[in-house]
Design a protein around this motif. Structure first.
Motif, PDB file in Angstrom:
ATOM      1  N   GLY A 133      46.648  40.236  43.999  1.00  0.00           N
ATOM      2  CA  GLY A 133      47.922  40.392  44.709  1.00  0.00           C
ATOM      3  C   GLY A 133      48.695  41.644  44.320  1.00  0.00           C
ATOM      4  N   LEU A 134      48.320  42.284  43.217  1.00  0.00           N
ATOM      5  CA  LEU A 134      49.021  43.485  42.759  1.00  0.00           C
ATOM      6  C   LEU A 134      48.241  44.769  42.997  1.00  0.00           C
ATOM      7  N   VAL A 135      47.003  44.653  43.482  1.00  0.00           N
ATOM      8  CA  VAL A 135      46.159  45.845  43.661  1.00  0.00           C
ATOM      9  C   VAL A 135      46.847  46.892  44.535  1.00  0.00           C
ATOM     10  N   GLU A 136      47.425  46.449  45.654  1.00  0.00           N
ATOM     11  CA  GLU A 136      48.082  47.387  46.572  1.00  0.00           C
ATOM     12  C   GLU A 136      49.216  48.141  45.890  1.00  0.00           C
ATOM     13  N   PHE A 137      49.942  47.461  44.991  1.00  0.00           N
ATOM     14  CA  PHE A 137      51.106  48.060  44.345  1.00  0.00           C
ATOM     15  C   PHE A 137      50.730  48.895  43.126  1.00  0.00           C
ATOM     16  N   ARG A 138      49.537  48.658  42.566  1.00  0.00           N
ATOM     17  CA  ARG A 138      49.131  49.377  41.356  1.00  0.00           C
ATOM     18  C   ARG A 138      47.989  50.363  41.583  1.00  0.00           C
ATOM     19  N   MET A 139      47.582  50.548  42.851  1.00  0.00           N
ATOM     20  CA  MET A 139      46.447  51.436  43.098  1.00  0.00           C
ATOM     21  C   MET A 139      46.752  52.882  42.714  1.00  0.00           C
ATOM     22  N   ASN A 140      48.053  53.219  42.607  1.00  0.00           N
ATOM     23  CA  ASN A 140      48.413  54.571  42.164  1.00  0.00           C
ATOM     24  C   ASN A 140      48.021  54.818  40.707  1.00  0.00           C
ATOM     25  N   GLU A 141      47.679  53.744  39.964  1.00  0.00           N
ATOM     26  CA  GLU A 141      47.220  53.882  38.579  1.00  0.00           C
ATOM     27  C   GLU A 141      45.745  54.289  38.529  1.00  0.00           C
ATOM     28  N   LEU A 142      45.061  54.197  39.669  1.00  0.00           N
ATOM     29  CA  LEU A 142      43.630  54.506  39.740  1.00  0.00           C
ATOM     30  C   LEU A 142      43.417  55.947  40.195  1.00  0.00           C
ATOM     31  N   ASP A 143      42.303  56.518  39.768  1.00  0.00           N
ATOM     32  CA  ASP A 143      41.956  57.909  40.053  1.00  0.00           C
ATOM     33  C   ASP A 143      40.875  57.925  41.137  1.00  0.00           C
ATOM     34  N   LYS A 144      41.167  58.574  42.260  1.00  0.00           N
ATOM     35  CA  LYS A 144      40.207  58.598  43.371  1.00  0.00           C
ATOM     36  C   LYS A 144      38.928  59.346  43.033  1.00  0.00           C
ATOM     37  N   SER A 145      38.921  60.134  41.961  1.00  0.00           N
ATOM     38  CA  SER A 145      37.710  60.870  41.594  1.00  0.00           C
ATOM     39  C   SER A 145      36.775  60.028  40.723  1.00  0.00           C
ATOM     40  N   LYS A 146      37.229  58.844  40.316  1.00  0.00           N
ATOM     41  CA  LYS A 146      36.409  57.959  39.476  1.00  0.00           C
ATOM     42  C   LYS A 146      35.830  56.815  40.302  1.00  0.00           C
ATOM     43  N   GLU A 147      34.783  56.214  39.749  1.00  0.00           N
ATOM     44  CA  GLU A 147      34.165  55.049  40.382  1.00  0.00           C
ATOM     45  C   GLU A 147      34.634  53.806  39.632  1.00  0.00           C
ATOM     46  N   TYR A 148      34.969  52.746  40.371  1.00  0.00           N
ATOM     47  CA  TYR A 148      35.454  51.506  39.769  1.00  0.00           C
ATOM     48  C   TYR A 148      34.557  50.337  40.130  1.00  0.00           C
ATOM     49  N   VAL A 149      34.327  49.459  39.150  1.00  0.00           N
ATOM     50  CA  VAL A 149      33.570  48.226  39.377  1.00  0.00           C
ATOM     51  C   VAL A 149      34.594  47.099  39.438  1.00  0.00           C
ATOM     52  N   MET A 150      34.644  46.403  40.574  1.00  0.00           N
ATOM     53  CA  MET A 150      35.613  45.336  40.775  1.00  0.00           C
ATOM     54  C   MET A 150      34.981  43.989  40.420  1.00  0.00           C
ATOM     55  N   VAL A 151      35.735  43.174  39.665  1.00  0.00           N
ATOM     56  CA  VAL A 151      35.223  41.898  39.159  1.00  0.00           C
ATOM     57  C   VAL A 151      36.234  40.786  39.417  1.00  0.00           C
ATOM     58  N   CYS A 152      35.736  39.590  39.755  1.00  0.00           N
ATOM     59  CA  CYS A 152      36.580  38.388  39.803  1.00  0.00           C
ATOM     60  C   CYS A 152      35.723  37.215  39.335  1.00  0.00           C
ATOM     61  N   ARG A 153      36.091  35.998  39.701  1.00  0.00           N
ATOM     62  CA  ARG A 153      35.347  34.826  39.233  1.00  0.00           C
ATOM     63  C   ARG A 153      33.975  34.741  39.887  1.00  0.00           C
ATOM     64  N   SER A 154      33.933  34.873  41.235  1.00  0.00           N
ATOM     65  CA  SER A 154      32.660  34.677  41.937  1.00  0.00           C
ATOM     66  C   SER A 154      32.233  35.849  42.816  1.00  0.00           C
ATOM     67  N   GLY A 155      33.105  36.819  43.008  1.00  0.00           N
ATOM     68  CA  GLY A 155      32.778  37.972  43.844  1.00  0.00           C
ATOM     69  C   GLY A 155      33.568  38.063  45.135  1.00  0.00           C
ATOM     70  N   GLY A 156      34.299  37.008  45.490  1.00  0.00           N
ATOM     71  CA  GLY A 156      35.074  36.992  46.742  1.00  0.00           C
ATOM     72  C   GLY A 156      36.324  37.852  46.691  1.00  0.00           C
ATOM     73  N   ARG A 157      37.158  37.604  45.686  1.00  0.00           N
ATOM     74  CA  ARG A 157      38.407  38.378  45.571  1.00  0.00           C
ATOM     75  C   ARG A 157      38.111  39.849  45.273  1.00  0.00           C
ATOM     76  N   SER A 158      37.117  40.085  44.419  1.00  0.00           N
ATOM     77  CA  SER A 158      36.780  41.475  44.104  1.00  0.00           C
ATOM     78  C   SER A 158      36.222  42.169  45.351  1.00  0.00           C
ATOM     79  N   GLY A 159      35.556  41.402  46.221  1.00  0.00           N
ATOM     80  CA  GLY A 159      35.079  41.957  47.488  1.00  0.00           C
ATOM     81  C   GLY A 159      36.230  42.383  48.374  1.00  0.00           C
ATOM     82  N   ARG A 160      37.272  41.547  48.436  1.00  0.00           N
ATOM     83  CA  ARG A 160      38.459  41.893  49.234  1.00  0.00           C
ATOM     84  C   ARG A 160      39.152  43.121  48.642  1.00  0.00           C
ATOM     85  N   ALA A 161      39.264  43.157  47.309  1.00  0.00           N
ATOM     86  CA  ALA A 161      39.892  44.313  46.645  1.00  0.00           C
ATOM     87  C   ALA A 161      39.068  45.569  46.904  1.00  0.00           C
TER      88      ALA A 161
END
Length: 98
Positions: free
Chosen positions: A44-72
């Motif tokens: 729920g905070l990804v949209e508000f905190r995405m400015n903390e991420l660097d577009k030149s880097k690669e990120y691995v998204m993780v959640c409990r089963s893969g659903g929420r991280s898929g949406r993110a």
């Protein structure tokens, strides 16, 4: 959307590769254990905190089963970020936790 298995993530970490891991589970879920070095940004905070991420880097998204991280992952990808979803999430994770 690019995906990686939990085993592939674990193997890369064990080989010494630096991965930028974002755990999108809620704080209480992360308290039970997360991948060492992962940064917690609840979905729920990804949209508000995405400015903390660097577009030149690669990120691995993780959640409990893969659903929420898929949406993110889909959302961040649409915003121009380079992301990989860890399929199966923490349910498939067999590596160390902190």
């Amino acid at each position: 959307m690019k995906t990686m298995t939990a085993k592939e993530v674990e193997t890369q970490l064990n080989e010494g590769k630096t991965l930028n891991i974002i755990d999108v589970r809620e704080t209480d879920e992360v308290a039970a254990g997360k991948i060492p070095g992962a940064v917690n940004i609840p979905l729920g905070l990804v949209e508000f905190r995405m400015n903390e991420l660097d577009k030149s880097k690669e990120y691995v998204m993780v959640c409990r089963s893969g659903g929420r991280s898929g949406r993110a992952s889909q959302f961040l990808e649409s915003q121009g970020y380079n992301v990989i979803n860890m399929a199966g999430g923490m349910l498939d994770w067999e590596g160390k936790t902190e």
